[in-house]
Structures are given as C-alpha cells and as structure tokens.
Design a protein around this motif. Structure first.
Motif, short mmCIF file in Angstrom:
data_model
loop_
_atom_site.label_atom_id
_atom_site.label_comp_id
_atom_site.label_asym_id
_atom_site.label_seq_id
_atom_site.Cartn_x
_atom_site.Cartn_y
_atom_site.Cartn_z
N TRP A 136 3.70 17.77 -53.17
CA TRP A 136 3.98 18.76 -54.21
C TRP A 136 4.70 18.05 -55.35
CZ3 TRP A 136 1.57 22.97 -52.67
CH2 TRP A 136 1.40 23.16 -51.31
N GLU A 137 4.52 18.56 -56.53
CA GLU A 137 5.15 17.92 -57.67
C GLU A 137 5.97 18.93 -58.46
OE1 GLU A 137 1.84 16.25 -59.73
OE2 GLU A 137 1.21 18.16 -60.53
N LEU A 138 6.97 18.39 -59.12
CA LEU A 138 7.71 19.15 -60.12
C LEU A 138 7.95 18.21 -61.28
CD1 LEU A 138 11.09 18.47 -60.11
CD2 LEU A 138 10.74 19.34 -57.82
N PHE A 139 8.15 18.78 -62.44
CA PHE A 139 8.32 17.97 -63.64
C PHE A 139 9.69 18.22 -64.25
CE2 PHE A 139 3.77 18.20 -63.12
CZ PHE A 139 3.38 16.90 -63.40
N LEU A 140 10.27 17.13 -64.76
CA LEU A 140 11.51 17.20 -65.51
C LEU A 140 11.27 16.52 -66.85
CD1 LEU A 140 14.03 16.09 -62.73
CD2 LEU A 140 13.61 18.42 -63.53
N TYR A 141 11.90 17.04 -67.87
CA TYR A 141 11.77 16.48 -69.22
C TYR A 141 13.16 16.04 -69.63
CZ TYR A 141 7.30 18.66 -68.69
OH TYR A 141 6.06 19.00 -68.20
N VAL A 142 13.34 14.73 -69.75
CA VAL A 142 14.67 14.17 -69.93
C VAL A 142 14.73 13.23 -71.12
CG1 VAL A 142 15.18 14.39 -67.46
CG2 VAL A 142 14.24 12.25 -68.35
N ASP A 143 15.94 13.00 -71.57
CA ASP A 143 16.20 12.09 -72.68
C ASP A 143 15.92 10.65 -72.24
OD1 ASP A 143 17.60 12.02 -75.45
OD2 ASP A 143 18.52 10.39 -74.30
N TYR A 144 15.56 9.82 -73.19
CA TYR A 144 15.28 8.42 -72.90
C TYR A 144 16.50 7.68 -72.36
CZ TYR A 144 10.64 8.43 -74.98
OH TYR A 144 9.32 8.66 -75.24
N SER A 145 17.67 8.16 -72.65
CA SER A 145 18.88 7.46 -72.22
C SER A 145 19.16 7.62 -70.72
CB SER A 145 20.09 7.94 -73.02
OG SER A 145 20.33 9.31 -72.77
N LEU A 146 18.48 8.56 -70.07
CA LEU A 146 18.72 8.77 -68.64
C LEU A 146 18.10 7.62 -67.83
CD1 LEU A 146 19.76 10.79 -66.43
CD2 LEU A 146 17.38 11.53 -66.28
N PRO A 147 18.92 6.87 -67.09
CA PRO A 147 18.36 5.80 -66.26
C PRO A 147 17.68 6.38 -65.02
CG PRO A 147 20.75 5.87 -66.03
CD PRO A 147 20.38 6.91 -67.05
N LEU A 148 16.58 5.78 -64.63
CA LEU A 148 15.79 6.33 -63.53
C LEU A 148 16.30 5.94 -62.14
CD1 LEU A 148 12.16 6.08 -64.87
CD2 LEU A 148 13.70 8.03 -64.83
N GLU A 149 16.81 4.75 -62.00
CA GLU A 149 17.20 4.30 -60.65
C GLU A 149 18.28 5.18 -60.02
OE1 GLU A 149 16.03 2.44 -57.49
OE2 GLU A 149 15.10 2.20 -59.46
N PRO A 150 19.35 5.56 -60.74
CA PRO A 150 20.32 6.49 -60.13
C PRO A 150 19.69 7.85 -59.78
CG PRO A 150 21.29 5.42 -62.04
CD PRO A 150 19.83 5.06 -62.03
N LEU A 151 18.75 8.30 -60.60
CA LEU A 151 18.08 9.56 -60.31
C LEU A 151 17.21 9.44 -59.05
CD1 LEU A 151 17.83 12.44 -61.45
CD2 LEU A 151 15.79 11.67 -62.67
N ARG A 152 16.53 8.33 -58.90
CA ARG A 152 15.75 8.10 -57.69
C ARG A 152 16.64 8.06 -56.45
NH1 ARG A 152 12.51 4.12 -61.14
NH2 ARG A 152 10.55 5.23 -61.48
N ASN A 153 17.79 7.42 -56.58
CA ASN A 153 18.74 7.36 -55.47
C ASN A 153 19.25 8.76 -55.11
OD1 ASN A 153 18.45 4.59 -55.40
ND2 ASN A 153 20.28 4.20 -56.62
#
Length: 104
Positions: free
Chosen positions: A28-45
């Motif tokens: 299943w998927e969900l989408f988030l729309y975020v600012d470019y300044s948000l780093p992805l690795e902490p979000l993945r963690n």
C-alpha cells in the motif's frame, strides 16, 4: 472441465487455506509532499521505528522514495505492506499521521 480437475483445484485451495498461505502480502502506498530541506534518511529511520511497533504491519515492505519534484516541494511515496486490505487503511492512516507529526 472434468471432475478430476475440479477435485484437484479444490484440494489445492484447501491446502492453501490450511497452511495460511492464501494471499501474498499486499503493498500500500501513501504520499507526502515535503519541503526540499527535509532530509530523507531520518524520515526513513522514523518509518522503520514506527512500523516495528505497529501490530498491523506484516514486516515485509517499508520504503520511502522520492517520486516527483516540483518547484516548491518533493513528493514522497511511502510504501507499506499488510496481509489484507481491512487493516491497511488503519495502518496507512496511523503512519501518515505519525510521520506528519515527526516532520512538524
């Protein structure tokens, strides 16, 4: 279709139900729309942390990908898995809310 073929098919379905291997896990998927300044690795963690504590996640699929970029934001696709659609809605809603809280 002859009777032997039907009996074989029925026996196969009975075996699948008995072993619990009726359906493959569903993604299943969900989408988030975020600012470019948000780093992805902490979000993945954080996604991994949230899912490991969630009883509706089947522990098979968890991923965040950038699927599109626009002038002011990037689109993130969060991919999750569960064993059936009845629990997937709750899983997606819970994870979406918690990721938004984490981002804010």
């Amino acid at each position: 279709m002859n009777d032997n073929w039907f009996c074989l098919l029925l026996a196969s379905w009975r075996n699948l139900f008995r072993t619990g291997r009726v359906l493959p896990p569903l993604s299943w998927e969900l989408f988030l729309y975020v600012d470019y300044s948000l780093p992805l690795e902490p979000l993945r963690n954080k996604l991994t942390e949230l899912l490991q504590a969630h009883p509706k996640w089947d522990r098979r699929v968890a991923n965040i990908q950038v699927t599109d970029t626009k002038q002011n934001y990037k689109e993130l696709r969060v991919l999750l898995s569960s064993m059936n659609s009845s629990v997937s809605w709750d899983l997606r809603v819970d994870i979406r809310e918690k990721l938004i809280d984490y981002i804010n």
